[in-house]
Design an enzyme around this catalytic site. Sequence first.
Site, PDB file in Angstrom:
ATOM      1  CG  PHE A 191      64.176  54.970  24.433  1.00  0.00           C
ATOM      2  CD1 PHE A 191      65.448  55.298  24.009  1.00  0.00           C
ATOM      3  CD2 PHE A 191      63.615  53.779  23.985  1.00  0.00           C
ATOM      4  CE1 PHE A 191      66.164  54.465  23.162  1.00  0.00           C
ATOM      5  CE2 PHE A 191      64.313  52.933  23.135  1.00  0.00           C
ATOM      6  CZ  PHE A 191      65.587  53.281  22.721  1.00  0.00           C
ATOM      7  CB  THR A 194      57.567  50.874  20.734  1.00  0.00           C
ATOM      8  OG1 THR A 194      58.607  50.265  21.478  1.00  0.00           O
ATOM      9  CG2 THR A 194      56.554  49.817  20.329  1.00  0.00           C
ATOM     10  N   PRO A 196      53.380  50.995  16.069  1.00  0.00           N
ATOM     11  CG  PRO A 196      51.321  52.003  15.610  1.00  0.00           C
ATOM     12  CD  PRO A 196      52.779  52.307  15.745  1.00  0.00           C
ATOM     13  CD1 TRP A 226      51.097  50.860  24.063  1.00  0.00           C
ATOM     14  CD2 TRP A 226      52.384  49.371  23.022  1.00  0.00           C
ATOM     15  NE1 TRP A 226      50.267  49.985  23.426  1.00  0.00           N
ATOM     16  CE2 TRP A 226      51.020  49.054  22.774  1.00  0.00           C
ATOM     17  CE3 TRP A 226      53.381  48.568  22.470  1.00  0.00           C
ATOM     18  CZ2 TRP A 226      50.636  47.974  21.996  1.00  0.00           C
ATOM     19  CZ3 TRP A 226      52.999  47.493  21.692  1.00  0.00           C
ATOM     20  CH2 TRP A 226      51.649  47.191  21.456  1.00  0.00           C
ATOM     21  CD  GLU A 439      64.496  48.834  29.233  1.00  0.00           C
ATOM     22  OE1 GLU A 439      65.662  48.403  29.250  1.00  0.00           O
ATOM     23  OE2 GLU A 439      64.068  49.649  30.068  1.00  0.00           O
ATOM     24  CG  ASN A 442      62.192  37.752  28.869  1.00  0.00           C
ATOM     25  OD1 ASN A 442      62.606  38.908  28.782  1.00  0.00           O
ATOM     26  ND2 ASN A 442      61.926  37.182  30.032  1.00  0.00           N
TER      27      ASN A 442
END
Length: 631
Positions: A191, A194, A196, A226, A439, A442
């Site tokens: 997936f 993301t 920079p 990442w 993902e 938090n």
Amino acid sequence: MWRNTILSSSSKLVAVSGSAATSCRRLAVATPRLASSQQEKSKSTENESFMANIFRGSLVANQVFPYPDVLTTDQKELTNSLVDPFERFFAEVNDAARNDANSKLDDTTAEALWELGAFGIQVPSDYGGLGLNNTQYGRLCTIVGANDLGLGITIGAHQSIGFKGILLYGTPEQKQKYLPKVSTEKVYAAFALTEPSSGSDAGSIRCRAVKSADQKHYVLNGSKIWISNGGIAEIMTVFAQTEQVDPKTGEKRDKVTAFIVERSFGGVTNGPPEKKMGIKSSNTAEVYFEDVKIPIENVLGKEGDGFKVAMNILNNGRFGMGATLSGTMKKCIELATAHANNRVQFGHKLKTYGSIQEKLAQMSILQYATESMAFTISQNMDAGSKDYHLEAAISKIYASECAWYVCDEAIQILGGMGYMVDTGLERVLRDLRIFRIFEGTNDILRLFIALTGIQYAGSHLKELQRAFKNPAANLGLIFKEASKRAASTVGLGGTDLSGHVVDELQPYAKKTAHCIDLFGQSVEELLLRYNKNIVHEQYLLTRLANAAIDIYSMVVTQSRSSRAVKLNLPTAQHEIDLTKALTIQASERVIKNLQAATSRSSKALNDKMSEIALNILEKDGVNTTGVLDQN
């Protein structure tokens, strides 16, 4: 004026207090413009999310009471038949310490996972997968979480998000082409979202795809960072900016589109594996796209709908994190319990000391709540619910933070032994740290919870605003809201959970109901105070989210433990005790957080904290005089 209209229409309405009526009207007028009219209509009539509805002071309980139990006998038997081979794989084949030390899965381990069907758990059997639903998948996730989180990321990045978009949005042709590859042909998926400049802010991505003149393909350029499985994946779900034309206005603007990209298209390369704190056996790499030609039929979903595709993929998979980490927590508790039962200090076994008992109890309370959340959500999803996004975000936050606490406490109970590599807990702690980040961090998810809930409350309040323009035609809605506020003002009515829990939990259900009522009132007060500017009040939004998280933990554990009693399960009394303790703790936190969100003194503290932070930022770090410095 509107109150006189109501009172002249029905003698039953004399119970509506003037103050409540005034509050109702003020609230309608002050509602922030947070949702489109189409969203308002659908959300106000269809949203069955328990958490969304408490933001507007309403109880919609069908997703939490009774505790969902959706698996058929055949599904339960199938799941149980898979538990043993999965556990044997971790006992006989996998070596988590070796995977961590080598920073990769060896070929034998990967081959065994493919043979086990672990990479196609939710792929329909017609395409070669195991064909399990979310709850069955969650049960297998608990086994993975108890044994090797790094390996779990490899599996999860592949199917929970890697090709999940094909399951959710793929055309029949896309499914036929790709699902057999990722389930049985040993082709890894990833997936790729993301970048920079875009971590949690997925809307700011710069990767770009330009449609060819013949409209037959897109040309993709850019890079992603990442990316889990980024160095081994042959199929990727990639998100890029594309130029879209508004069919009504003809205006051109950039919107994100999702694509299925094969490495075999050419122009797809990757950097070396990243060196990470934990989950080392999971391949993480930067991925580069240079003039990658993507056939137009590889658009996933609709052109320009990529942001929605990405968010729904992430929302759909978050419950799996809760299930996985509930397994991790269970393993940590088992290691800590075994040590406490056998270790002797000062002439007594550790288990006799109150401080150790308190730790073990608290660890078990958090594990029970985490597991209860995950399987409430998965079973609602399997029952066909589409309204689980707030609950899934809550589950992700709760699981990742509780698992860190539980593992840390397990290390503390084991003392020096817990700090040693051979015990395995230091690896688990390193692996756990990422779960509060990826993902959706938090911090961002807390804002998502608060703002999504407030948007839903705001859409309902705009209904009231419209109702006041024609009160004679909307007496039912106006009276319902005004009488609810009147009852709340004088301490009558309010949320009642008594019919949903067993007798022993009645006092605890009352505590939870009080928290729910206070929560709805607090949201109303904050909307009145800040109107649309509430989106900038991140201190209080975080406190609202924390209160929401604790309310959900109380409700799911009360529901699950009530089920245990009704089914006369051997663990019922223990589950009741866990629920009671959690409710006492959580209800106190809810009240404290809501007071902090609404009180003027807390606002002063928040302002001071901002002032301190700005000073630190201006000075690029600590800005105090050294203790040995002199004038």
